[in-house]
Write an enzyme that holds these catalytic residues in place. Structure first.
Site, mmCIF file in Angstrom:
data_model
loop_
_atom_site.group_PDB
_atom_site.id
_atom_site.type_symbol
_atom_site.label_atom_id
_atom_site.label_comp_id
_atom_site.label_asym_id
_atom_site.label_seq_id
_atom_site.Cartn_x
_atom_site.Cartn_y
_atom_site.Cartn_z
ATOM 1 N N GLY A 179 -97.573 51.352 22.060
ATOM 2 C CA GLY A 179 -97.222 50.379 23.094
ATOM 3 C C GLY A 179 -97.803 49.001 22.869
ATOM 4 C CB ALA B 139 -97.460 54.211 17.565
ATOM 5 N N GLY B 140 -96.409 51.121 17.599
ATOM 6 C CA GLY B 140 -96.872 49.774 17.284
ATOM 7 C C GLY B 140 -95.796 48.827 16.791
ATOM 8 C CE LYS C 11 -95.087 61.016 18.615
ATOM 9 N NZ LYS C 11 -94.734 59.818 19.365
#
Lengths: 376, 267
Positions: free
Chosen positions: B168, B194-195, B107
């Site tokens: 995060g 993410a998120g 990644k």
């Protein structure tokens, strides 16, 4: 330059302002999602002392969200304690009759091996300020010797020129730690009466020079208790914010060292930083700088470190010795810089962190530049 | 059970990625947990087969601290290049990960902004191009931008990983409209990374047609990470089924179940 911000805020924030903030101001700040410098001032004011619990809850949640339940571990390695400065609060003061020495490269390797055998992989290299005994070329030799043994090497030495930082970065330094000691120019001149450290501005701009050199991470701070702690905490956090905004690629961390007993007679006239005030400062830092690392050293007692762990701290030193050559117990042991309050071994500190529900992290870095960086 | 539900039997609905048929469309991360010991329990509850970890945090010197020793043997490792600020650094980390036996999935995570940890799409493209050419299965983490996603596709990415909101932050799908465009326009799997802060947001991403989601902080920092992993597992399955079933059109007003002109069809 950051100095312009200091002068600007000195106008906006005269001494009388601190007492003018009320509990309602603190509550308003706690309701905000992101804080401005004026909000930071509110959190450092006397009014905020009654709000430590709600500040702590918010700080803890922010820290866990951004850093998880993880505490990074590192330890200092003192390479030399020759010093041409006369800092009134430091045992390395040029006038103090202490045992002076500098590690040979063979001794540096021996010390590195002793530290590495404890499992620690983040090392902070320190020297006194002596270009004769511990100049950048010597530091570079030490970096080459230690690089294969550690995941991350940091440098906590006197301010260097941009080009010197760049060379050390290329050699394998990952981070630079440098404390302004105090942002108050008058106190700064009083406690640094002689030696190159007298130059307030050269020191103030050093973290910025390190950032400009390409270094990945900088750690700043004030020696709390040396001068008015409110001002020093305010300008330390403002400085960190300035560095984050000016160098967005650099990880910025802030330390919270309190003045410790040392070999010398100077006693500061500023108000002492009590435990409650240290907590207030750490919480204000976290709320103002949600993504900044906060570093706590072995200057604090085991009990205090345990209690502070969940309030926003992200990095702890462990198994620290502040004497030159102490880890491998060579016959070349120089005097220590200051007394440490937490003398526990690395396994004991690890056990303490686990008991608090956190994961001790020995390794959080891969050096990608130095030829002799850690191979896997 | 009606014909539509029968036609979307979840056991046939695997995600083909890097030559592997993945049953689970939930990828999880290993960061931010309070201990390594909890990670295998989280993985079991999540049903995840793909696990990402930052190479910078793998402690090769201390076996007890090495996260890899806590992962089930059949886990597909997805090392990420956290800490990289340039394509060159990301490529070097990918090489280190491969040399260390972490396989050939990577990644790409290249961040030049430490305040928001937003990815640098330009450097990400350069790293993707090089690593895909070298035979890596490249999953680039990116800011959702159609032009960049097309270039990543052309560069050989195996999937596109747009952020829902900053890493995060637990802010959910703030970039929803941009992700929707990627899902419509890009033929590669879109994996929302993410998120995502809550199971309902994971379900929402899957309902939109995301191929998978990657969740770390929301599980690791939950009061009970194992329960939360299970909740995400169920949410991802529910969202995927919802997508496959083809949700009805949303309307502002009510619509009678028995149409008024129904009589025209009669007789």
């Amino acid at each position: 330059m950051f100095y312009e911000q200091i002068t600007e805020w000195q106008q906006k924030l005269p001494e009388s302002t601190w007492a003018s903030f009320s509990g309602a101001d603190v509550e308003r700040v706690l309701a905000r999602e992101s804080l401005r410098p004026q909000d930071l001032a509110v959190l450092l004011s006397p009014a905020a002392l009654s709000y430590l619990e709600p500040m702590a809850k918010k700080a803890q949640a922010l820290t866990i969200r951004h850093f998880g339940r993880t505490i990074g571990l590192f330890t200092p390695l003192y390479l030399a304690n020759f010093c041409s400065n006369s800092c009134l609060y430091c045992s390395f003061h040029t006038g103090n009759k202490i045992v002076r020495c500098k590690l040979s490269i063979a001794q540096v390797i021996k010390e590195g091996e002793a530290i590495s055998s404890t499992g620690l992989q983040h090392l902070l290299l320190l020297t006194g300020e002596s270009r004769t005994h511990s100049g950048p070329a010597y530091m570079e030799e030490c970096v080459h010797a230690l690089r294969p043994m550690f995941a991350s090497l940091g440098l906590e030495v006197y301010p260097l020129a941009t080009e010197e930082y760049r060379r050390l970065f290329e050699a394998g330094i990952d981070s630079v730690t440098l404390f302004q000691e105090t942002y108050n120019e008058v106190t700064y001149a009083q406690v640094h009466p002689a030696g190159p450290k007298r130059d307030y501005h050269y020191r103030l701009e050093a973290p910025e020079r390190a950032c400009a050199s390409g270094i990945s991470s900088v750690n700043i701070g004030a020696l709390l208790g040396l001068s008015d702690w409110r001002q020093d905490a305010f300008y330390s956090a403002l400085h960190a914010d300035y560095l984050q905004k000016t160098y967005p690629g650099v990880e910025v961390a802030i330390s919270v060292p309190r003045l410790r007993p040392y070999a010398g007679s100077f006693q500061p006239s500023a108000d002492p930083v009590t435990d409650a005030i240290l907590v207030q400062i750490i919480l204000a830092y976290r709320l103002f700088l949600p993504r900044a690392g906060i570093t706590l050293s072995t200057r604090e007692s085991p009990q205090m470190r345990e209690n502070l762990l969940s309030l926003g701290i992200t990095r702890l030193s462990a198994g620290s010795l502040t004497s030159v050559g102490g880890y491998s117990e060579t016959d070349n042991v120089g005097s220590a810089q200051f007394e440490i309050a937490d003398e526990r071994s690395v396994p004991d500190v690890v056990a303490m962190i686990r008991a608090q529900g956190y994961l001790p992290s020995f390794c959080d870095w891969v050096n990608m530049r130095a030829k002799d960086a850690v191979g896997l | 059970m009606n014909a539509i539900i029968q036609s979307v039997n979840p056991s046939d609905d695997s995600l083909l990625l890097g030559g592997v048929n993945l049953r689970s469309r939930l990828f999880v991360g290993t960061g931010k947990f309070s201990s390594h010991e909890i990670v295998p329990l989280v993985l079991e509850a999540s049903g995840s087969q793909v696990v990402t970890m930052a190479l910078r945090r793998v402690d090769w010197k201390n076996p007890q601290e090495n996260i890899l020793n806590y992962l089930p043997p059949n886990t597909i490792l997805l090392p990420n290049t956290s800490g990289a600020r340039t394509a060159e650094e990301a490529v070097r980390i990918a090489h280190l990960a491969q040399a260390a036996g972490c396989g050939n999935w990577v990644k790409i995570e290249i961040v030049q902004d430490q305040r928001y940890l937003l990815p640098d799409n330009w450097e990400t493209l350069k790293a993707t191009e090089q690593l895909a050419n070298e035979g890596f299965v490249v999953l680039p983490y990116m800011s959702p931008d159609l032009g960049a996603a097309r270039r990543l596709q052309d560069a050989g990415a195996a999937a596109i990983m747009p952020l829902g909101s900053p890493i995060g932050s637990n802010r959910g799908l703030q970039t929803k409209e941009l992700i929707r465009i990627l899902i419509e326009e890009i033929s590669l799997p879109i994996i929302v990374d993410a998120g995502i802060g809550r199971p309902s947001e994971a379900a929402e991403a899957m309902e939109m047609g995301a191929a998978a989601v990657l969740v770390n902080t929301a599980i690791a920092t939950a009061g009970d990470p194992v329960f939360m992993a299970q909740a995400f597992h169920l949410a991802v399955v529910a969202g995927r089924l919802g997508y496959l079933a083809g949700p009805g059109e949303r309307r502002i007003t009510a619509e009678a179940s028995s149409p008024l002109t129904g009589f025209l069809q009669e007789g």
